[in-house]
Motif scaffolding. Structure first.
Motif, PDB file in Angstrom:
ATOM      1  N   MET A 114       7.764  19.299   9.517  1.00 36.96           N
ATOM      2  CA  MET A 114       7.544  19.440   8.080  1.00 36.96           C
ATOM      3  C   MET A 114       6.738  20.717   7.824  1.00 36.96           C
ATOM      4  N   ASN A 115       7.235  21.540   6.971  1.00 39.33           N
ATOM      5  CA  ASN A 115       6.568  22.782   6.609  1.00 39.33           C
ATOM      6  C   ASN A 115       5.628  22.522   5.438  1.00 39.33           C
ATOM      7  N   PRO A 116       4.314  22.740   5.611  1.00 43.18           N
ATOM      8  CA  PRO A 116       3.385  22.475   4.513  1.00 43.18           C
ATOM      9  C   PRO A 116       3.525  23.469   3.361  1.00 43.18           C
ATOM     10  N   LYS A 117       4.306  24.544   3.568  1.00 43.07           N
ATOM     11  CA  LYS A 117       4.471  25.550   2.529  1.00 43.07           C
ATOM     12  C   LYS A 117       5.710  25.306   1.673  1.00 43.07           C
ATOM     13  N   ARG A 118       6.355  24.177   1.863  1.00 44.46           N
ATOM     14  CA  ARG A 118       7.538  23.885   1.049  1.00 44.46           C
ATOM     15  C   ARG A 118       7.135  23.702  -0.411  1.00 44.46           C
ATOM     16  N   CYS A 119       7.972  24.194  -1.300  1.00 40.11           N
ATOM     17  CA  CYS A 119       7.690  24.021  -2.724  1.00 40.11           C
ATOM     18  C   CYS A 119       7.909  22.556  -3.119  1.00 40.11           C
ATOM     19  N   ALA A 120       7.465  22.209  -4.301  1.00 44.51           N
ATOM     20  CA  ALA A 120       7.588  20.828  -4.769  1.00 44.51           C
ATOM     21  C   ALA A 120       9.050  20.402  -4.868  1.00 44.51           C
ATOM     22  N   ALA A 121       9.922  21.331  -5.242  1.00 48.03           N
ATOM     23  CA  ALA A 121      11.338  21.005  -5.369  1.00 48.03           C
ATOM     24  C   ALA A 121      11.938  20.657  -4.014  1.00 48.03           C
ATOM     25  N   CYS A 122      11.669  21.474  -3.019  1.00 45.98           N
ATOM     26  CA  CYS A 122      12.222  21.211  -1.686  1.00 45.98           C
ATOM     27  C   CYS A 122      11.620  19.946  -1.072  1.00 45.98           C
ATOM     28  N   LYS A 123      10.352  19.690  -1.339  1.00 49.05           N
ATOM     29  CA  LYS A 123       9.752  18.442  -0.872  1.00 49.05           C
ATOM     30  C   LYS A 123      10.450  17.258  -1.522  1.00 49.05           C
ATOM     31  N   TYR A 124      10.642  17.344  -2.832  1.00 45.87           N
ATOM     32  CA  TYR A 124      11.272  16.252  -3.563  1.00 45.87           C
ATOM     33  C   TYR A 124      12.703  16.029  -3.087  1.00 45.87           C
ATOM     34  N   LEU A 125      13.416  17.110  -2.835  1.00 41.48           N
ATOM     35  CA  LEU A 125      14.803  17.015  -2.394  1.00 41.48           C
ATOM     36  C   LEU A 125      14.934  16.789  -0.891  1.00 41.48           C
ATOM     37  N   ARG A 126      13.799  16.782  -0.204  1.00 44.61           N
ATOM     38  CA  ARG A 126      13.729  16.547   1.246  1.00 44.61           C
ATOM     39  C   ARG A 126      14.602  17.532   2.021  1.00 44.61           C
ATOM     40  N   ARG A 127      14.354  18.798   1.747  1.00 43.46           N
ATOM     41  CA  ARG A 127      15.105  19.840   2.452  1.00 43.46           C
ATOM     42  C   ARG A 127      14.147  20.951   2.867  1.00 43.46           C
ATOM     43  N   ARG A 128      14.642  21.822   3.733  1.00 43.40           N
ATOM     44  CA  ARG A 128      13.852  22.989   4.130  1.00 43.40           C
ATOM     45  C   ARG A 128      13.751  23.928   2.947  1.00 43.40           C
TER      46      ARG A 128
ATOM     47  N   LYS B 236      13.241  31.104   2.456  1.00 42.54           N
ATOM     48  CA  LYS B 236      12.367  32.185   1.986  1.00 42.54           C
ATOM     49  C   LYS B 236      12.724  32.636   0.581  1.00 42.54           C
ATOM     50  N   ASP B 237      13.996  32.583   0.250  1.00 44.32           N
ATOM     51  CA  ASP B 237      14.444  33.024  -1.077  1.00 44.32           C
ATOM     52  C   ASP B 237      14.669  31.848  -2.033  1.00 44.32           C
ATOM     53  N   CYS B 238      13.925  30.772  -1.861  1.00 45.76           N
ATOM     54  CA  CYS B 238      14.075  29.572  -2.688  1.00 45.76           C
ATOM     55  C   CYS B 238      13.831  29.918  -4.162  1.00 45.76           C
ATOM     56  N   ILE B 239      14.777  29.566  -5.006  1.00 44.85           N
ATOM     57  CA  ILE B 239      14.676  29.853  -6.434  1.00 44.85           C
ATOM     58  C   ILE B 239      13.559  29.048  -7.091  1.00 44.85           C
ATOM     59  N   PHE B 240      13.209  27.907  -6.501  1.00 42.45           N
ATOM     60  CA  PHE B 240      12.217  27.020  -7.096  1.00 42.45           C
ATOM     61  C   PHE B 240      10.768  27.350  -6.714  1.00 42.45           C
ATOM     62  N   SER B 241      10.557  27.921  -5.537  1.00 44.47           N
ATOM     63  CA  SER B 241       9.194  28.052  -5.012  1.00 44.47           C
ATOM     64  C   SER B 241       8.208  28.800  -5.910  1.00 44.47           C
ATOM     65  N   PRO B 242       8.592  29.856  -6.630  1.00 43.76           N
ATOM     66  CA  PRO B 242       7.594  30.511  -7.487  1.00 43.76           C
ATOM     67  C   PRO B 242       7.158  29.665  -8.687  1.00 43.76           C
ATOM     68  N   TYR B 243       7.970  28.699  -9.086  1.00 41.94           N
ATOM     69  CA  TYR B 243       7.730  27.970 -10.324  1.00 41.94           C
ATOM     70  C   TYR B 243       7.306  26.521 -10.122  1.00 41.94           C
ATOM     71  N   PHE B 244       7.510  26.004  -8.921  1.00 38.59           N
ATOM     72  CA  PHE B 244       7.160  24.620  -8.624  1.00 38.59           C
ATOM     73  C   PHE B 244       6.319  24.565  -7.354  1.00 38.59           C
ATOM     74  N   PRO B 245       5.012  24.824  -7.478  1.00 42.83           N
ATOM     75  CA  PRO B 245       4.139  24.857  -6.303  1.00 42.83           C
ATOM     76  C   PRO B 245       4.027  23.480  -5.650  1.00 42.83           C
ATOM     77  N   PRO B 246       3.704  23.468  -4.370  1.00 43.54           N
ATOM     78  CA  PRO B 246       3.654  22.184  -3.653  1.00 43.54           C
ATOM     79  C   PRO B 246       2.566  21.238  -4.155  1.00 43.54           C
ATOM     80  N   ASN B 247       1.562  21.749  -4.862  1.00 41.98           N
ATOM     81  CA  ASN B 247       0.472  20.876  -5.322  1.00 41.98           C
ATOM     82  C   ASN B 247       0.785  20.178  -6.651  1.00 41.98           C
ATOM     83  N   ASP B 248       1.977  20.369  -7.209  1.00 39.32           N
ATOM     84  CA  ASP B 248       2.357  19.714  -8.468  1.00 39.32           C
ATOM     85  C   ASP B 248       3.773  19.128  -8.364  1.00 39.32           C
ATOM     86  N   PRO B 249       3.937  18.085  -7.546  1.00 39.03           N
ATOM     87  CA  PRO B 249       5.283  17.532  -7.347  1.00 39.03           C
ATOM     88  C   PRO B 249       5.842  16.830  -8.578  1.00 39.03           C
TER      89      PRO B 249
END
Length: 121
Positions: free
Chosen positions: A1-15, A18-31
Motif C-alpha cells: 500500500m502506497n501511503p501517497k495515494r490520493c483519496a480517489a485511488c484509495k477509495y477506488l482501491r487502485r494504484r 504519477k499522472d493521476c488526474i485526481f491526486s492534485p484535487y483529492f488529497p489522501p487526508n480528505d477521503p
C-alpha cells in the motif's frame, strides 16, 4: 500500500499513477470529499470532466463538484438549487425590510422638518 495515494485511488482501491488526474484535487487526508463526488457523479465522469478543462480551472471545478455533490446528498431533490432559492428569498425579504425602513425614515424626517418649520413661524 502506497501511503501517497490520493483519496480517489484509495477509495477506488487502485494504484495511484504519477499522472493521476485526481491526486492534485483529492488529497489522501480528505477521503470523504472524493467519496461524496463518486457517489453522485462517478469516478469516470469526474475524470472526463477534469480532463476536458484547462489545468488552471481544474481545482475550482473539483471544489464546485464537491460542493454540488454534498448539497445533492443533503437534499436529493433540490441540491444546491434549494440553497440558492433560500438565499434569494432572504435577499428579497431583506430588500423589502430595507425599503420599509427607508420609507419610515423619510416619513419621520418629513414630520421633523414640519415641526421645525411650524416652530419658527
Amino acid at each position: 500500500m502506497n501511503p501517497k495515494r490520493c483519496a480517489a485511488c484509495k477509495y477506488l482501491r487502485r494504484r495511484c499513477p504519477k499522472d493521476c488526474i485526481f491526486s492534485p484535487y483529492f488529497p489522501p487526508n480528505d477521503p470523504a470529499k472524493f467519496a461524496c463526488i463518486h457517489r453522485i457523479y462517478g469516478a469516470g465522469n469526474v475524470s472526463k470532466m477534469l480532463q476536458q478543462l484547462p489545468d488552471q480551472t481544474r481545482a475550482e471545478a473539483a471544489e464546485s463538484l464537491c460542493f454540488e455533490a454534498k448539497c445533492r446528498v443533503d437534499d436529493p431533490v433540490y441540491g444546491c438549487v434549494g440553497i440558492i432559492h433560500l438565499l434569494q428569498t432572504q435577499i428579497e425579504q431583506t430588500q423589502n425590510q430595507l425599503a420599509k425602513t427607508q420609507a419610515e425614515i423619510a416619513v419621520a424626517q418629513t414630520k421633523l422638518s414640519q415641526t421645525h418649520n411650524s416652530d419658527f413661524m
